[in-house]
Write an enzyme that holds these catalytic residues in place. Structure first.
Site, PDB file in Angstrom:
ATOM      1  N   ASN A 174       0.852  -1.191   0.000  1.00 42.16           N
ATOM      2  CA  ASN A 174       0.000   0.000   0.000  1.00 42.16           C
ATOM      3  C   ASN A 174       0.884   1.235   0.000  1.00 42.16           C
ATOM      4  OD1 ASN A 174      -2.858   1.109   0.406  1.00 42.16           O
ATOM      5  ND2 ASN A 174      -1.665   2.233   1.924  1.00 42.16           N
ATOM      6  N   TYR A 178       0.682   9.897   4.532  1.00 49.61           N
ATOM      7  CA  TYR A 178       0.422  10.191   5.939  1.00 49.61           C
ATOM      8  C   TYR A 178       1.569  11.066   6.430  1.00 49.61           C
ATOM      9  CZ  TYR A 178      -1.648   5.539   4.974  1.00 49.61           C
ATOM     10  OH  TYR A 178      -2.281   4.466   4.397  1.00 49.61           O
ATOM     11  N   ARG A 179       1.234  12.224   6.977  1.00 48.91           N
ATOM     12  CA  ARG A 179       2.290  13.157   7.402  1.00 48.91           C
ATOM     13  C   ARG A 179       3.164  12.538   8.503  1.00 48.91           C
ATOM     14  NH1 ARG A 179      -2.201  16.144  10.685  1.00 48.91           N
ATOM     15  NH2 ARG A 179      -1.694  15.445  12.779  1.00 48.91           N
ATOM     16  N   TRP A 192      -0.895   7.671  10.347  1.00 55.85           N
ATOM     17  CA  TRP A 192      -1.959   7.036   9.575  1.00 55.85           C
ATOM     18  C   TRP A 192      -3.184   7.010  10.456  1.00 55.85           C
ATOM     19  CZ3 TRP A 192       2.226   2.985   8.758  1.00 55.85           C
ATOM     20  CH2 TRP A 192       2.460   2.256   9.910  1.00 55.85           C
ATOM     21  N   GLU A 286      -1.500   0.945  -5.055  1.00 60.21           N
ATOM     22  CA  GLU A 286      -1.380   2.283  -5.660  1.00 60.21           C
ATOM     23  C   GLU A 286      -0.352   2.296  -6.786  1.00 60.21           C
ATOM     24  OE1 GLU A 286      -1.873   1.799  -2.486  1.00 60.21           O
ATOM     25  OE2 GLU A 286      -3.541   3.104  -1.928  1.00 60.21           O
ATOM     26  N   ASP A 335      -4.027  22.065   9.989  1.00 59.06           N
ATOM     27  CA  ASP A 335      -4.525  21.091   9.016  1.00 59.06           C
ATOM     28  C   ASP A 335      -5.380  21.712   7.925  1.00 59.06           C
ATOM     29  OD1 ASP A 335      -4.790  18.412   8.069  1.00 59.06           O
ATOM     30  OD2 ASP A 335      -4.545  17.766  10.151  1.00 59.06           O
TER      31      ASP A 335
HETATM   32  C1  LIG Z   1      -1.301  16.585   1.564  1.00 58.49           C
HETATM   33  C2  LIG Z   1      -2.044  15.461   2.183  1.00 58.49           C
HETATM   34  C3  LIG Z   1      -1.726  15.035   3.462  1.00 58.49           C
HETATM   35  C4  LIG Z   1      -2.415  13.985   4.067  1.00 58.49           C
HETATM   36  N1  LIG Z   1      -2.079  13.601   5.333  1.00 58.49           N
HETATM   37  C5  LIG Z   1      -2.710  12.554   5.899  1.00 58.49           C
HETATM   38  C6  LIG Z   1      -2.319  12.099   7.190  1.00 58.49           C
HETATM   39  O1  LIG Z   1      -1.459  12.659   7.840  1.00 58.49           O
HETATM   40  N2  LIG Z   1      -2.950  11.015   7.698  1.00 58.49           N
HETATM   41  C7  LIG Z   1      -3.930  10.345   7.018  1.00 58.49           C
HETATM   42  O2  LIG Z   1      -4.440   9.333   7.519  1.00 58.49           O
HETATM   43  N3  LIG Z   1      -4.341  10.774   5.796  1.00 58.49           N
HETATM   44  C8  LIG Z   1      -3.743  11.849   5.224  1.00 58.49           C
HETATM   45  N4  LIG Z   1      -4.119  12.279   3.981  1.00 58.49           N
HETATM   46  C9  LIG Z   1      -5.204  11.587   3.281  1.00 58.49           C
HETATM   47  C10 LIG Z   1      -4.731  10.242   2.762  1.00 58.49           C
HETATM   48  O3  LIG Z   1      -3.562  10.392   2.007  1.00 58.49           O
HETATM   49  C11 LIG Z   1      -5.812   9.580   1.922  1.00 58.49           C
HETATM   50  O4  LIG Z   1      -6.913   9.321   2.767  1.00 58.49           O
HETATM   51  C12 LIG Z   1      -5.341   8.298   1.251  1.00 58.49           C
HETATM   52  O5  LIG Z   1      -6.399   7.756   0.483  1.00 58.49           O
HETATM   53  C13 LIG Z   1      -4.886   7.281   2.259  1.00 58.49           C
HETATM   54  O6  LIG Z   1      -4.387   6.171   1.596  1.00 58.49           O
HETATM   55  P1  LIG Z   1      -4.878   4.713   1.980  1.00 58.49           P
HETATM   56  O7  LIG Z   1      -6.317   4.624   1.522  1.00 58.49           O
HETATM   57  O8  LIG Z   1      -3.982   3.825   1.197  1.00 58.49           O
HETATM   58  O9  LIG Z   1      -4.733   4.564   3.439  1.00 58.49           O
HETATM   59  C14 LIG Z   1      -3.460  13.338   3.366  1.00 58.49           C
HETATM   60  C15 LIG Z   1      -3.771  13.755   2.070  1.00 58.49           C
HETATM   61  C16 LIG Z   1      -3.088  14.804   1.484  1.00 58.49           C
HETATM   62  C17 LIG Z   1      -3.456  15.252   0.108  1.00 58.49           C
END
Ligand SMILES: Cc1cc2nc3c(=O)[nH]c(=O)nc-3n(C[C@H](O)[C@H](O)[C@H](O)COP(=O)(O)O)c2cc1C
Length: 535
Positions: A174, A178-179, A192, A286, A335
């Site tokens: 995957n 996630y920051r 996450w 992805e 945020d």
């Molecule tokens: C700039 C940016 C920062 C993000 N930061 C986070 C984060 O810190 N934690 C989180 O859970 N999702 C964050 N997201 C949203 C996830 O990237 C998004 O939900 C993504 O689909 C998660 O991938 P996954 O479905 O494979 O878990 C962020 C999105 C963007 C565009």
């Protein structure tokens, strides 16, 4: 032709007049945010301003930092190499419309599509430019110009990382964005949120740790020497994990031992970076999505110290582990809601190796009050996902996630209504659809309402509703960033049925006609318009 790396993408931005190089010294602490925020909100003639390449960073001589690469509709199209995002949706639709071939000719017609599908799958290559420099010791997260974004942030945060984990059940990878809050040279927060795929991989590792330590075994994928003890506390931890909310009630030390491997790629080609934010079904890698978007396979290389693969041309790769028995306070962080997300407990990433290109370009973003770069990325997700949503909700005509609704707060949908109660069925379907479950407010309108026109939506929704009758509340999971919900991650959501009400829905009063001028009069006035001399 697909961009092979971040540098080709930067060159394309430059050619398109979409890049500004900044040679004045600026500080990654707060100053870059203030500059980028102004640019994001600038110039009506070019909303979103240009992408910015900072080339003189205080405290980081020689380093370069890219920001706002996706920060306009035009750049989002350029990133995905389309004129309009609907082209991506059309390609998805074409694949979904494939019927079983009826004869030889049909099979021949399918060959180009099959050949195209072959391009989606990632391929592993022996090495790549991300390994130009390999640092197994004397490395530090502080070597990179990581931003401290907003005054009340807990520190510096890596904001555009592609976080790679492996599903311990299926072996699939995957990539999620996630920051990561930098704690020190070698540790960072792993934010996450609990409904995300990386978090589920972590929970599955915990479950395995609990089950296997019951038999005196370490969790799979973890060397015996590193498995920590306590069966009872392990089971308790998984149980607590299931019952509590954002992890905030998990006590440190109550988790079973073991490690989970994690790799982080920073500064990839735009299709890979974008695919990390796409709310794909958990079982779809992805890397495959990126291959579909760029129409060329993603090339991967094996990591040095963990059993994961990363994009071969990434600017920077961080390799390491998350310990299963460690949580640490993460945040606050300014945020994309326009407010600080509050501190909470999250796992900790321990760095074991860094590889990078020579003179790596650090790629990042800021989030805050919209509009900002992430808004344009979200809009692209909206367009691309519409055909996929229609698979489950076929009556959907169009959707709009207004940027100020910060994606989880407001979704406006138009539907082709064919039976009583259908608007409520649509709301429930959306609340059951992957990350759309977080939608706090869903407005459902008839198909003749243009959901992209907020003025029209406001006029029609407010005219058409009897609030007590047409508002539907439900309880369920809410976004971790929702600071108003009764509990972290759990709260109420609202749907508004603003479709015309039918007698079969108990509405027996006449429904008035919308005021529209007849075509004959309009044509007559069109002809006379110049003569009237009004304009
Ligand atoms: C700039 C940016 C920062 C993000 N930061 C986070 C984060 O810190 N934690 C989180 O859970 N999702 C964050 N997201 C949203 C996830 O990237 C998004 O939900 C993504 O689909 C998660 O991938 P996954 O479905 O494979 O878990 C962020 C999105 C963007 C565009």
């Amino acid at each position: 032709m697909a961009y092979d790396d971040l540098r080709e993408w930067i060159a394309a931005l430059d050619r398109a007049g979409e890049l500004k190089r900044i040679r004045t010294e600026v500080d990654p602490i707060l100053e870059i945010t203030e500059i980028t925020d102004r640019v994001s909100k600038s110039a009506r003639s070019s909303p979103g301003g240009p992408a910015l390449l900072f080339q003189n960073l205080k405290g980081h001589p020689g380093a370069q930092l890219l920001i706002n690469q996706f920060g306009s509709a035009r750049r989002m199209n350029l990133a995905l190499e389309v004129e309009k995002l609907d082209e991506v949706a059309d390609r998805i639709r074409a694949f979904m419309e494939v019927k079983s071939p009826q004869g030889f000719l049909d099979k021949v017609k399918m060959l180009p599509m099959l050949a195209e599908m072959g391009k989606f799958f990632p391929k592993t290559v022996s090495t790549g430019s991300c390994k130009e420099v390999i640092k197994r010791d004397r490395f530090s997260l502080l070597d990179f110009p990581v931003l401290h974004c907003w005054p009340k942030d807990a520190g510096r945060f890596i904001t555009l990382p592609c976080v790679i984990t492996r599903d311990p059940k299926t072996g699939k990878r995957n990539v999620g964005m996630y920051r990561m809050q930098i704690y020190d040279e070698r540790t960072a927060g792993m934010h996450w949120q609990r409904q995300k795929v990386g978090a589920e991989h972590y929970r599955e590792m915990l479950r395995r740790a609990a089950a296997q330590s019951a038999w005196g075994q370490p969790p799979s994928a973890v060397p015996a020497s590193e498995a920590r003890q306590s069966t009872a506390s392990a089971r308790a931890a998984v149980d607590v994990m299931a019952r509590t909310s954002g992890g905030s009630q998990l006590a440190e030390g109550s988790l079973p031992g073991g490690k989970m491997e994690v790799a982080v790629a920073i500064g990839t080609d735009p299709a890979i970076t974008f695919s990390a934010i796409v709310p794909a079904p958990p079982d779809v890698e992805e890397y495959l999505i990126a291959g579909f978007l760029r129409q060329k396979p993603v090339e991967l290389v094996k990591c040095e110290t963990v059993d994961l693969e990363v994009p071969a041309t990434a600017e920077i790769v961080l390799e390491g582990h998350v310990h299963l028995d460690e949580l640490r306070t993460e945040g606050p962080f300014g945020d994309h809601t326009g407010f600080y997300s509050l501190e909470d407990l999250y796992p900790v990433f321990h760095l074991s190796c860094i590889t990078h290109r020579k003179d790596p370009i650090y790629s990042t973003t800021i989030v805050g009050k919209p509009p900002m770069e992430d808004g344009w990325m979200g809009k692209a997700v909206e367009r691309i996902f519409l055909p996929l949503m229609k698979l489950t909700v076929p009556e959907l005509v169009d959707i709009n996630l207004p940027i100020e609704g910060v994606f989880h707060n407001l979704m406006i949908v138009s539907i082709k209504k064919s039976y009583p109660g259908q608007a409520r069925k649509v709301m429930n379907a959306i609340w059951s659809l992957g990350q759309a479950m977080f939608t706090k407010c869903i407005l459902v309108v008839d198909e003749d309402v243009n959901v992209q026109d907020i003025g029209e939506v406001t006029l029609k929704v407010l005219n058409h509703i009897d609030p007590e009758r047409d508002i539907q509340f439900t309880l369920g999971p809410v976004d971790s960033l929702d600071h108003a919900s009764r509990l972290p991650n759990y709260g109420s959501k609202m749907g508004i049925d603003a479709t015309r009400k039918w007698p079969s829905e108990g509405f027996t009063r006449p429904w008035p006609d919308e005021i529209l001028m007849d075509e004959k009069t309009k044509a007559l006035v069109d002809k006379k318009w110049k003569e009237l001399g009004i304009e």
